[in-house]
Design an enzyme around this catalytic site. Sequence first.
Site, PDB file in Angstrom:
ATOM      1  N   LYS A  47       0.816  -1.197   0.000  1.00 52.23           N
ATOM      2  CA  LYS A  47       0.000   0.000   0.000  1.00 52.23           C
ATOM      3  C   LYS A  47       0.856   1.256   0.000  1.00 52.23           C
ATOM      4  CE  LYS A  47      -3.131  -2.379   3.144  1.00 52.23           C
ATOM      5  NZ  LYS A  47      -3.544  -2.468   4.563  1.00 52.23           N
ATOM      6  N   GLY A  48       2.137   1.086   0.313  1.00 50.36           N
ATOM      7  CA  GLY A  48       2.994   2.237   0.583  1.00 50.36           C
ATOM      8  C   GLY A  48       3.189   3.191  -0.573  1.00 50.36           C
ATOM      9  N   GLU A 103       7.889   2.748  -6.169  1.00 53.57           N
ATOM     10  CA  GLU A 103       7.999   2.231  -4.805  1.00 53.57           C
ATOM     11  C   GLU A 103       8.103   3.365  -3.793  1.00 53.57           C
ATOM     12  OE1 GLU A 103       7.572   0.187  -2.685  1.00 53.57           O
ATOM     13  OE2 GLU A 103       8.546  -1.742  -2.951  1.00 53.57           O
ATOM     14  N   ASP A 107      14.691  -0.511   1.322  1.00 54.16           N
ATOM     15  CA  ASP A 107      15.399  -0.706   2.589  1.00 54.16           C
ATOM     16  C   ASP A 107      16.498  -1.737   2.334  1.00 54.16           C
ATOM     17  OD1 ASP A 107      16.036  -0.785   5.259  1.00 54.16           O
ATOM     18  OD2 ASP A 107      14.215  -1.770   5.914  1.00 54.16           O
ATOM     19  N   VAL A 157      10.987   5.250   9.337  1.00 56.36           N
ATOM     20  CA  VAL A 157      10.242   6.476   9.044  1.00 56.36           C
ATOM     21  C   VAL A 157       8.791   6.147   8.700  1.00 56.36           C
ATOM     22  CG1 VAL A 157      12.252   7.812   8.292  1.00 56.36           C
ATOM     23  CG2 VAL A 157      10.998   6.435   6.608  1.00 56.36           C
ATOM     24  N   ASP A 163       3.717   3.335   6.794  1.00 55.89           N
ATOM     25  CA  ASP A 163       2.942   3.177   8.024  1.00 55.89           C
ATOM     26  C   ASP A 163       3.766   2.675   9.197  1.00 55.89           C
ATOM     27  OD1 ASP A 163       3.296   0.459   6.984  1.00 55.89           O
ATOM     28  OD2 ASP A 163       1.839  -0.123   8.514  1.00 55.89           O
ATOM     29  N   ARG A 169       0.164   6.690   7.387  1.00 53.29           N
ATOM     30  CA  ARG A 169       0.361   6.709   5.929  1.00 53.29           C
ATOM     31  C   ARG A 169      -0.111   8.024   5.315  1.00 53.29           C
ATOM     32  NH1 ARG A 169       1.417   1.470   4.020  1.00 53.29           N
ATOM     33  NH2 ARG A 169       0.379  -0.219   5.108  1.00 53.29           N
TER      34      ARG A 169
END
Length: 183
Positions: A47-48, A103, A107, A157, A163, A169
């Site tokens: 969902k990011g 995206e 990470d 973060v 989230d 979010r």
Amino acid sequence: MDHADVAGDIASILLTEEQIGAKLDEIAAQIDKDYAGKDLLLVGVLKGAVMVMADLSRRLHTKAEMDWMAVSSYGSGTKSSGVVRILKDLDTDLTGRNVLIVEDIIDSGLTLSWLVANLRSRGPESVEIAAALRKPDAAKVQVDVKYVGFDIPTEFVVGYGLDYAEKYRNLPFVATLAPHVYS
Ligand code: 5GP
């Protein structure tokens, strides 16, 4: 918008809405140059990536389609393992398409390197990546990212699509959380 209700949860703001917007202006201009005359398929990872997809795509002049995938990384807690399961696949046939994965954050890079390999196996013309944020010091695998918004330190973060326990979010900026939120 007044974010007073979450203000007490924020430790510091890393990137403001204005900084993010200015960077997306630059990235969109570059994408327009790079994809001139090509059909572009933007693939957002739920969902990011919702925020960056919305903000980046509306800055483009290039004709673009949008599609979405949802993946889950098997791993312990907040750590990604590189073993990925598709929760929602694309509706689009990728044969001959120019795919740009959009995206939120890179990470370890494990999720994205799996995703790139998966999409490449479907016969596209090209697969590239645009990411709003990247943590270079956390990289476990090398992922070739064509467009990066900001390199940030290796800390957790939230905001701008990211989230903590499904919250934060909706913040228009990128921030770190106060320690009391985690306890
Ligand atoms: P990777 O496979 O690159 O380790 O993990 C990428 C995914 O982990 C991102 O799409 C995002 O969902 C999550 N992630 C990585 N770092 C952060 C972070 O600092 N904050 C949040 N909220 N999610 C993160």
